[in-house]
Design an enzyme around this catalytic site. Structure first.
Site, mmCIF file in Angstrom:
data_model
loop_
_atom_site.group_PDB
_atom_site.id
_atom_site.type_symbol
_atom_site.label_atom_id
_atom_site.label_comp_id
_atom_site.label_asym_id
_atom_site.label_seq_id
_atom_site.Cartn_x
_atom_site.Cartn_y
_atom_site.Cartn_z
ATOM 1 N N LYS A 13 0.959 -3.444 4.905
ATOM 2 C CA LYS A 13 0.072 -4.219 4.028
ATOM 3 C C LYS A 13 0.746 -4.955 2.895
ATOM 4 O O LYS A 13 1.739 -4.521 2.345
ATOM 5 C CB LYS A 13 -1.009 -3.298 3.448
ATOM 6 C CG LYS A 13 -1.981 -2.846 4.512
ATOM 7 C CD LYS A 13 -3.212 -2.252 3.922
ATOM 8 C CE LYS A 13 -4.055 -3.309 3.266
ATOM 9 N NZ LYS A 13 -5.177 -2.705 2.562
ATOM 10 N N GLU A 56 -7.620 -10.374 -6.805
ATOM 11 C CA GLU A 56 -8.644 -9.317 -6.868
ATOM 12 C C GLU A 56 -8.902 -8.886 -8.310
ATOM 13 O O GLU A 56 -10.047 -8.669 -8.721
ATOM 14 C CB GLU A 56 -8.210 -8.107 -6.037
ATOM 15 C CG GLU A 56 -8.300 -8.362 -4.542
ATOM 16 C CD GLU A 56 -7.766 -7.185 -3.741
ATOM 17 O OE1 GLU A 56 -8.487 -6.731 -2.850
ATOM 18 O OE2 GLU A 56 -6.646 -6.721 -3.990
ATOM 19 N N SER A 91 0.855 -1.181 0.000
ATOM 20 C CA SER A 91 0.000 0.000 0.000
ATOM 21 C C SER A 91 0.893 1.234 0.000
ATOM 22 O O SER A 91 2.004 1.214 0.525
ATOM 23 C CB SER A 91 -0.878 -0.029 1.250
ATOM 24 O OG SER A 91 -1.164 1.281 1.682
#
Ligand code: ARG
Length: 467
Positions: free
Chosen positions: A290, A297, A284
């Site tokens: 993260k 996704e 991120s």
């Protein structure tokens, strides 16, 4: 002499007095996307030229010139030297125009006994045939990776879910092999679609056939089509094959998307079943801790695109009167994007499963030991000792309730406690409810029992070796 100078701009007949409005020319043109078909257009035209000379409609010298000129265009294209502009309208005109530039007037004979309507149908089928073959190979590679992964995890246990609630533990291999089965159907389905893609519309003409003594079967054989359309109207206007393909592609996406969703869940802090490797995840920009599951996704996200293309083609076709209508030009972007999307997703998921994640076996082992997913086995235990299953089921429900209240798991109950619940319980109850035994015992055909998993694995491997 007729002035043909304007014909380099204006490809169709002399009945037109003025050129297209530039915006309409852009709107009408498909060259921006149907250039994708160029090699298939060339191959189809070469077969057509050979058929024309075979039947004596043109001389064999002319046939040879056409085939060679077309081959030269193929080379120019491959070397990045062929860049037709909007004025070419579409790939078919672009190739024909270049051919005439290269070999002169003979080039103008190529379009004898043919229309762009049967031509574009031929090109699209040749294109799709190749794409299906590639996709089926990709499915095989995906299966090989999943089988290899399954082989390493026959005795790794993973919680099995229904309603996303812990249900019964599974062999991880059994879980992975479920996707091998789904993609096996996909592989077979594509083989089936291929049969209906592999029919030649070449020679159907604009809609009604042609006055020339063509030999459609000869051209079809050169192009390795299984057969020819037997109705010319149907031949030029059928796009069932593209819809069927997008339907098969949509099902592949459903399967990939379900796996993607599982990986996303498994990688979350809540599950912690897998660790994502750096090669397949991103960070991120503001949260340094993260690691995001971008690959699954994206696959889940792109699934909608393929469904959309399927829907688009269904709606495109539903109101078309026979035969060709320009609406049909709009089938291509949907089809091409559908093909590229499913191929791209399959490649990414194969890499992800091969090297992008690692199953956390210690954590998985904890997971299957910390719940009540062996409750069915307690009921089965009693039922095997003659207690009617429904009675046993109710009794175990009570045990689960009291154990939950006491913050205990079933394995923590003492033999006295078991016996107090039902005299049929013996010391072997402990062995019967270990997750390993719970899995091993499900040895019914197709179940998660290790014996069954080994059989399924052997079958999957054999299928991979056969094709
Ligand atoms: N570019 C056209 C298409 O993709 C080729 C066929 C044109 N046919 C016609 N009758 N205008 O559909």
């Amino acid at each position: 002499m007729v002035d043909t100078s304007s014909q380099s701009q204006q490809t169709w007949s002399q009945r037109f007095e003025s050129a297209l409005h530039p915006a309409i020319a852009r709107f009408n043109a498909s060259i921006g996307f149907d250039i994708e078909l160029i090699e298939y257009d060339i191959t189809g035209s070469q077969a057509h030229a050979q058929m024309l000379s075979h039947t004596g409609i043109i001389s064999s010298e002319e046939g040879k010139q056409l085939v060679e000129g077309l081959e030269q265009i193929r080379q120019e294209y491959r070397q990045g030297q062929f860049h037709p502009g909007i004025d070419a309208e579409d790939v078919h005109f672009a190739v024909e125009r270049r051919l005439t530039e290269l070999i002169g007037d003979t080039g103008k004979k190529l379009h004898t006994a043919r229309s762009r309507n049967d031509q574009v149908g031929t090109d699209t089928r040749l294109y799709l045939r190749d794409q299906i073959t590639h996709l089926r190979q990709q499915l095989r590679s995906f299966q090989a990776v999943m089988v290899e992964l399954a082989e390493r995890h026959i005795e790794t246990l993973i919680p099995g879910y229904t309603h996303l609630q812990r249900a019964q533990p599974l062999s991880l291999a059994h879980h992975l092999l479920a996707y091998v089965e789904m993609t096996q159907r996909d592989w077979e389905r594509l083989g089936d679609v291929y049969k209906r893609v592999n029919i030649s519309p070449l020679g159907c003409g604009a809609l009604a056939g042609t006055t020339f003594p063509i030999d459609r079967h000869y051209a079809a054989e050169l192009l390795q089509f299984d057969r020819v359309y037997s109705n010319s109207l149907d031949g030029v206007s059928d796009r069932d094959f593209a819809i069927e393909f997008l339907c098969a592609a949509s099902l592949i996406m459903v399967h990939l998307s379900r796996l993607a969703e599982e990986v996303i869940l498994w990688a979350s802090e809540e599950f912690r079943f897998v660790t994502l490797k750096d090669s397949c995840s991103t960070g991120s920009s503001i949260m340094p801790q993260k690691k995001n599951p971008d690959v699954p996704e994206l696959v889940r996200g792109k699934t909608g695109r393929v469904f959309g293309h399927l829907q688009a083609l269904l709606v495109l076709m539903k109101g078309l009167p026979l035969a060709y209508n320009k609406d049909l030009q709009d089938d291509k972007e949907a089809l091409f994007d559908g093909v590229k999307t499913v191929q791209g997703c399959l490649e990414a998921m194969t890499i992800l499963m091969q090297e992008g994640l690692e199953f956390r076996t210690v954590r998985l082992n904890e997971a299957v030991n910390e719940d009540f997913s062996n409750a069915t086995d307690v009921a089965d235990y009693l039922a095997a000792k003659g207690v009617p299953f429904r009675e046993a089921y109710n009794l175990v429900g009570k045990v689960v309730k009291t154990s939950l209240a006491a913050n205990k798991l079933l394995k923590d109950l003492t033999l006295e406690e078991w016996k107090a619940l039902h005299p049929a319980f013996e010391a072997d109850i402990y062995q019967a409810i270990t997750p390993h035994q719970v899995v091993a015992a499900r040895n019914s055909y197709g179940g998660t029992g290790f014996e069954q998993v080994r059989r399924a694995l052997a079958e999957a491997k054999q299928r991979l070796n056969e094709s």
